[in-house]
Design a protein around this motif. Structure first.
Motif, mmCIF file in Angstrom:
data_model
loop_
_atom_site.group_PDB
_atom_site.id
_atom_site.type_symbol
_atom_site.label_atom_id
_atom_site.label_comp_id
_atom_site.label_asym_id
_atom_site.label_seq_id
_atom_site.Cartn_x
_atom_site.Cartn_y
_atom_site.Cartn_z
ATOM 1 N N HIS A 246 0.828 -1.201 0.000
ATOM 2 C CA HIS A 246 0.000 0.000 0.000
ATOM 3 C C HIS A 246 0.864 1.254 0.000
ATOM 4 O O HIS A 246 1.977 1.267 0.530
ATOM 5 N N SER A 247 0.334 2.319 -0.588
ATOM 6 C CA SER A 247 0.971 3.635 -0.584
ATOM 7 C C SER A 247 0.005 4.616 0.070
ATOM 8 O O SER A 247 -1.195 4.593 -0.213
ATOM 9 N N PHE A 248 0.535 5.462 0.946
ATOM 10 C CA PHE A 248 -0.300 6.412 1.683
ATOM 11 C C PHE A 248 0.130 7.828 1.335
ATOM 12 O O PHE A 248 1.335 8.132 1.330
ATOM 13 N N ASP A 249 -0.847 8.680 1.060
ATOM 14 C CA ASP A 249 -0.573 10.093 0.808
ATOM 15 C C ASP A 249 -0.482 10.809 2.162
ATOM 16 O O ASP A 249 -1.480 10.903 2.889
ATOM 17 N N LEU A 250 0.707 11.315 2.494
ATOM 18 C CA LEU A 250 0.938 11.960 3.785
ATOM 19 C C LEU A 250 1.688 13.277 3.577
ATOM 20 O O LEU A 250 2.664 13.326 2.823
ATOM 21 N N ASP A 251 1.237 14.307 4.258
ATOM 22 C CA ASP A 251 1.906 15.600 4.146
ATOM 23 C C ASP A 251 3.148 15.675 5.035
ATOM 24 O O ASP A 251 4.096 16.394 4.727
ATOM 25 N N GLU A 252 3.122 14.958 6.151
ATOM 26 C CA GLU A 252 4.261 14.925 7.062
ATOM 27 C C GLU A 252 4.446 13.504 7.581
ATOM 28 O O GLU A 252 3.464 12.795 7.826
ATOM 29 N N VAL A 253 5.711 13.097 7.736
ATOM 30 C CA VAL A 253 6.026 11.790 8.312
ATOM 31 C C VAL A 253 7.025 11.996 9.450
ATOM 32 O O VAL A 253 8.087 12.583 9.255
ATOM 33 N N LEU A 254 6.667 11.533 10.644
ATOM 34 C CA LEU A 254 7.574 11.591 11.796
ATOM 35 C C LEU A 254 8.097 10.192 12.095
ATOM 36 O O LEU A 254 7.351 9.207 12.012
ATOM 37 N N TRP A 255 9.359 10.124 12.459
ATOM 38 C CA TRP A 255 10.036 8.835 12.639
ATOM 39 C C TRP A 255 10.372 8.634 14.109
ATOM 40 O O TRP A 255 11.152 9.369 14.699
ATOM 41 N N VAL A 256 9.760 7.608 14.742
ATOM 42 C CA VAL A 256 9.945 7.371 16.172
ATOM 43 C C VAL A 256 10.362 5.922 16.406
ATOM 44 O O VAL A 256 9.959 5.302 17.388
ATOM 45 N N THR A 257 11.153 5.367 15.524
ATOM 46 C CA THR A 257 11.526 3.959 15.657
ATOM 47 C C THR A 257 12.886 3.733 15.021
ATOM 48 O O THR A 257 13.468 4.629 14.403
#
Length: 757
Positions: A246-257
């Motif tokens: 799947h592909s998701f349209d996201l304006d911001e991605v935060l990385w916590v892992t």
């Protein structure tokens, strides 16, 4: 700065301002070890407390409420604070390699730098995702994201990668804050959507079932889209892909892992685990090197593996401090066993929290959030509300000496010292410290620093005149490298203010008594900073004198060359000229506050950045725009230097108080009555102000008397050139340059200065 008669025998260097190291600083502050000096190396002045960071994101805490001021804490502990980033460790020579300053020697070293996101493992993540760790750099990234969200129009989707406690808590905190911001701006909060991704099959896998269920219910109730069992395989601008296809349209991605140790640790030779974390024994010493300790997230205590959580870093602070203390005086460090279970308090963003401990204990509610808030505020109070410390008068203590020669040097260092030439620093120490310096070479310097002669020999080019000046002052900060930069820059100021080019400098330094290796490093650090500034100015260091004293101090006699037809003097003011100031004022009150632990660390950072900025390009620019009168603003303050200019020029001047650029925090510290020791002498010049009683309550009034170190240039330029001159000065890197008044005809009043708001 704390002063002591005890010479330094052992240097403990702390890399990073994490939760364990703030505990070490506080513990050493309350009970110092004679002869042991702490140095903190950290790229940020304010370090966040992880327990309150979600509350800050949610809008419940201010920046200062959830950040520890490392500058003040280090000052309180009598530790040196080096604002820089460690990028390596040379274990053979026991030196920390820094990004922007000379190497820092250590006898004992401790690493507490948290973890670094391993975003390079996922294509596109390093370019298009916002890493939450290291948390000491998170604030800038969060504010930028908040600004983007607030200005965004239309629907906005935010993804968080990592469904552990950190990811879940951050998601709910962001949702709470951003929905409130949308409402406040008349935007529809339902345009916001949040997605939580993790390759694991369950939320918060290290917490008990009731916690997992409670957060699952909360996330669903808050319409957060949960994507478990979905490993992220790629991030593009506006898109995120998972292994499910799947592909998701996201304006911001935060990385916590996927956090791990920084890459530079791999070159240290220290034993690391598969995640790049430092393998440690139960004493918190590294498996590889007894002289190096580690704590917090960056440490893997191999006999007692624990989750990467702030509670463990906090608990490691006391045993780390005690073992550093023991190692410094030659005792064997003791083993430490962390608790097996711990109280976990996780908030849901809306002043509601869930508590758990192990597999059995579980609570939730607003009362739990108030409990968490009380615990967090109590923790922060220990580091941000520092008690007054009594000066120590202890006799010299050589317990930290590792051999009889060191003990002998230490006793000698505080015994009756010789005067005259006997007070000079030894030639061997001096030659080692200065041997690595590389001052620039000039054709007009015939005999310079590395020649064996006792004096320099210079030539004066035809058509040039010589400008000669001298400045000298004691250190006001504990970082000799930065102090060297400021001292050199301050000394060059008089030469530049006259429109001259610097030719040569001769140094005079006083270095505190101590054993040879410590004195050598202080001289090297200080003179490295100074030579960097001198070289940048085209000024050759040609010699000097270094002696022993109670305090670190440095000054320079500087020669400059000038075209006699292009001299800017204090007597060149002309009626109708505009007065221009190139830097903000306020260093005197800020550093007076610094010594009283009453200044924010970021205020001191900004002041130091101003103090190490050269006036050379500003002076050249002022000359191009027709300046005939100029001075650098230093010890006599803005008003004192302006009065100095009006008298020989036979003119009056008007100052616009509201136009004067002021350093952040200076108005606050001045309003609190915290002023430089030179302020009373400077304030006598109030008799030069017309109707001065009218202005005494103005917030800028005390600052016009504030003594400056390495201040900006005060100059006059023709009125028709002022606007263009200010614009060019700002483009040259003097962003606070301003027109602060004008020169007027000399009036009948004996007071030459008129103030206006």
């Amino acid at each position: 700065m704390k002063e002591t008669e005890q010479p330094v025998l052992r240097d403990i260097v702390l890399i990073g301002g994490g939760h364990s190291h703030v505990g070490v600083l506080k513990r050493f502050a309350m009970k110092p070890v004679p002869g042991v000096r702490l140095t903190l190396i950290c790229r940020d002045t304010h370090t966040p407390y992880s327990g309150m960071l979600p509350g800050y994101v949610a809008g419940h805490y201010s920046f200062d409420e959830c950040h520890i001021d490392l500058n003040n804490l280090a000052e309180f502990a009598g530790a040196r604070f080096y604002r820089d980033q460690a990028v390596g460790i040379d274990r053979a020579s026991r030196r920390v390699i820094c990004r922007g300053r000379p190497d820092v020697p250590y006898d004992l070293l401790s690493v507490n730098i948290g973890s670094t996101p391993q975003v390079t493992d996922v294509p596109g993540a390093s370019d298009h995702a916002v890493p939450v760790k290291p948390i000491n750099g998170f604030n800038q990234r969060w504010l930028a994201l908040l600004e983007r969200a607030e200005t965004h129009s239309g629907p906005m989707a935010i993804g968080v990668v990592g469904a552990g406690a950190g990811g879940v808590e951050l998601t709910l905190a962001m949702q709470h804050r951003l929905r409130n911001e949308y409402r406040a701006r008349g935007k529809d909060p339902d345009q916001l959507s949040f997605h939580l991704f993790d390759q694991a099959s369950e939320l918060l896998p290290t917490h008990n079932e009731r916690v997992r269920q409670a957060f699952s219910d909360t996330l669903k109730k808050r319409n957060v889209h949960i994507h478990l069992g979905n490993a992220v395989t790629g991030v593009d601008a506006g898109h995120l892909r998972t292994n499910s296809g799947h592909s998701f349209d996201l304006d911001e991605v935060l990385w916590v892992t996927r956090a791990g140790g920084p890459e530079w640790l791999r070159n240290t030779g220290l034993a690391l685990d598969d995640g790049g974390f430092i393998r440690c024994r139960n004493t918190l010493q590294t498996e590889t090197d007894d002289a190096i300790f580690a704590a917090g997230d960056i440490a893997n205590v191999v006999d007692h593996p624990r989750e990467k959580a702030g509670v463990f870093a906090v608990r490691q602070g006391p045993p780390l401090a005690d073992n550093l203390r023991r190692a410094a005086v030659g005792k064997t460090p003791k083993s430490f066993t962390p608790q097996k279970t711990w109280l976990a308090l996780i908030s849901t963003g809306d002043k509601y929290a869930i508590a758990s401990k192990g597999d059995r204990f579980f609570m939730q509610g607003r009362s739990v959030w108030r409990w968490k808030d009380w615990i967090d505020r109590r923790f922060m109070k220990k580091f941000n509300e520092l008690p007054a410390m009594e000066e120590s008068s202890a006799l010299p203590d050589t317990a930290a000496a590792q051999n009889p020669e060191e003990a002998s040097q230490a006793i000698s260092a505080v015994a009756m010292r010789c005067g005259g030439c006997g007070a000079k620093v030894g030639s061997t120490v001096l030659s080692r410290a200065l041997g690595e310096l590389r001052p620039i070479e000039r054709d007009d310097i015939l005999v310079g620093l590395h020649a064996p002669d006792d004096a320099a020999v210079l030539t004066v080019p035809p058509g040039k005149a010589v400008v000669h000046t001298v400045d000298f002052f004691r250190a006001f900060i504990d970082d000799p490298y930065i102090f060297g930069k400021v001292a050199a820059n301050h000394s060059l100021g008089d030469v530049f203010a006259m429109g001259a080019e610097a030719q040569s400098a001769t140094a005079v330094a006083t270095v505190p008594y101590g054993i040879e290796s410590k004195v050598e490093d202080v001289v090297f650090q200080m003179m490295t900073g100074a030579v960097e500034v001198l070289n940048e100015a085209g000024c050759a260091l040609v010699g000097g004198h270094t002696g022993e004293g109670r305090e670190l101090a440095l000054g320079f006699a500087v020669n400059g060359l000038i075209d006699p037809e292009q001299v800017m003097s204090k007597g060149g003011l002309k009626p109708g000229d505009k007065l221009i100031l190139t830097k903000a004022i306020g260093t005197g009150t800020l550093f007076a506050a610094h010594t009283r632990l009453a200044a924010r660390g970021r205020w001191i950072d900004t002041a130091l950045a101003s103090m190490i900025q050269s006036n050379q390009e500003a002076a050249r620019c002022l000359l191009r725009y027709g300046a005939k009168a100029c001075t650098d603003v230093t010890g006599f303050g803005l008003l004192g230097h302006l009065v100095e200019m009006t008298r020989p020029s036979e003119v009056d001047a008007t100052l616009d108080l509201s136009a004067i650029p002021v350093l952040p925090g200076a108005e606050e510290t001045a309003a609190a009555g915290i002023l430089s020791s030179l302020q009373p002498a400077n304030i006598r010049l109030r008799r030069g102000i017309q109707d001065q009683a009218r202005w005494v309550d103005h917030p800028r009034y005390p600052l016009i008397f504030d003594p400056q170190t390495a201040g900006g240039l005060l100059a006059s330029v023709p009125a028709d050139q002022a606007e263009a001159c200010v614009a060019e000065l700002r483009s040259l890197g003097y962003p606070l340059t301003a027109v602060i008044g004008e020169v007027t005809e000399q009036g009948d009043a004996i007071e030459p200065i008129t103030l206006r708001d």
